[in-house]
Design a protein around this motif. Structure first.
Motif, short mmCIF file in Angstrom:
data_model
loop_
_atom_site.label_atom_id
_atom_site.label_comp_id
_atom_site.label_asym_id
_atom_site.label_seq_id
_atom_site.Cartn_x
_atom_site.Cartn_y
_atom_site.Cartn_z
N HIS A 92 42.40 39.64 130.36
CA HIS A 92 40.98 40.44 130.42
C HIS A 92 40.58 40.02 131.74
CE1 HIS A 92 37.54 42.62 130.15
NE2 HIS A 92 36.71 41.68 130.52
N ARG A 93 40.79 40.93 132.74
CA ARG A 93 40.43 40.62 134.13
C ARG A 93 41.05 39.21 134.34
NH1 ARG A 93 33.96 41.92 133.76
NH2 ARG A 93 34.20 43.87 133.63
N ASN A 94 40.52 38.16 134.78
CA ASN A 94 41.64 37.08 135.42
C ASN A 94 41.52 35.99 134.46
OD1 ASN A 94 42.10 38.17 138.05
ND2 ASN A 94 39.96 37.48 138.54
N THR A 95 41.47 36.39 133.04
CA THR A 95 41.22 35.39 132.13
C THR A 95 42.30 35.65 131.12
OG1 THR A 95 39.59 36.50 130.93
CG2 THR A 95 38.79 35.02 132.17
N VAL A 96 42.71 34.50 130.22
CA VAL A 96 43.91 34.63 129.34
C VAL A 96 43.21 33.94 128.05
CG1 VAL A 96 46.15 34.04 128.57
CG2 VAL A 96 45.69 34.80 130.94
N ASN A 154 38.58 43.19 115.51
CA ASN A 154 37.52 44.14 116.33
C ASN A 154 38.33 44.41 117.90
OD1 ASN A 154 35.79 44.52 114.40
ND2 ASN A 154 34.83 42.65 114.59
N MET A 155 39.24 43.73 118.17
CA MET A 155 39.69 43.76 119.45
C MET A 155 40.82 44.91 119.64
SD MET A 155 42.18 40.87 121.52
CE MET A 155 40.96 39.73 121.52
N ARG A 156 40.43 45.55 120.84
CA ARG A 156 41.24 46.89 120.94
C ARG A 156 42.07 46.43 122.29
NH1 ARG A 156 39.00 51.15 123.20
NH2 ARG A 156 37.18 50.17 123.78
N CYS A 157 43.55 46.70 122.14
CA CYS A 157 44.13 46.30 123.25
C CYS A 157 45.25 47.29 123.50
CB CYS A 157 45.02 44.94 122.85
SG CYS A 157 44.09 43.64 122.38
N LYS A 158 45.57 47.41 124.88
CA LYS A 158 46.79 48.10 125.35
C LYS A 158 48.11 47.89 124.48
CE LYS A 158 45.34 49.25 129.89
NZ LYS A 158 45.53 49.27 131.06
N PRO A 159 49.11 48.73 124.72
CA PRO A 159 50.32 48.49 123.74
C PRO A 159 51.12 47.17 124.50
CG PRO A 159 50.31 50.79 124.48
CD PRO A 159 49.02 50.04 125.00
N LEU A 208 40.84 45.74 125.93
CA LEU A 208 39.97 46.63 126.42
C LEU A 208 38.62 46.68 126.12
CD1 LEU A 208 42.18 49.59 125.42
CD2 LEU A 208 42.19 48.55 127.60
N ASN A 209 38.06 45.77 125.18
CA ASN A 209 36.70 45.52 124.76
C ASN A 209 36.19 44.33 124.72
OD1 ASN A 209 38.28 45.17 122.57
ND2 ASN A 209 36.57 45.74 121.12
N ALA A 210 36.70 43.41 125.44
CA ALA A 210 36.45 41.81 125.51
C ALA A 210 34.69 41.62 125.59
CB ALA A 210 37.02 41.13 126.86
N GLU A 211 34.02 42.44 126.63
CA GLU A 211 32.54 42.34 126.65
C GLU A 211 32.05 42.42 125.35
OE1 GLU A 211 34.39 44.39 128.53
OE2 GLU A 211 34.03 43.47 130.76
#
Length: 103
Positions: free
Chosen positions: A20-24, A64-69, A96-99
């Motif tokens: 997510h952005r610059n984090t893993v 609850n995490m939504r991610c790209k494939p 896609l929804n880390a915030e």
């Protein structure tokens, strides 16, 4: 007649790079080898699984995490001092929804 020696097969594992952005996302490993080290989410490929299914199962730990494939991006060949031999396949995705998850 001599017995044929069957070589021991390496165990197959997966790890997921959740960006997510610059984090893993990483967490503390709960089991050996390398217990308590910082690791990517990961686990074993079970009989009947595809590596993709095993990686997807790791994402299910974050319901609850939504991610790209998922995309397979790398692999490592790991031989530990204990004699354990593993192959690790690395998959990558973007959260896609880390915030909303406070990650």
């Amino acid at each position: 007649m001599s017995e044929l020696h069957q070589p021991q097969r390496p165990a197959l594992g997966v790890a997921v790079i959740i960006k997510h952005r610059n984090t893993v996302l990483v967490g503390r490993r709960r089991t050996s080898p390398m217990r308590d080290s910082w690791q990517l989410p990961g686990g074993w490929v079970f009989e009947g699984d595809s590596p993709q299914q095993a990686a997807q199962r790791q994402l299910e730990n974050f319901p609850n995490m939504r991610c790209k494939p998922l995309n397979c991006v790398a692999y490592t060949n790991n031989v530990f001092e204990s004699g354990l031999h593993t192959l690790s396949l690395y998959f990558q995705t973007i959260c896609l929804n880390a915030e909303s998850l406070n990650l």
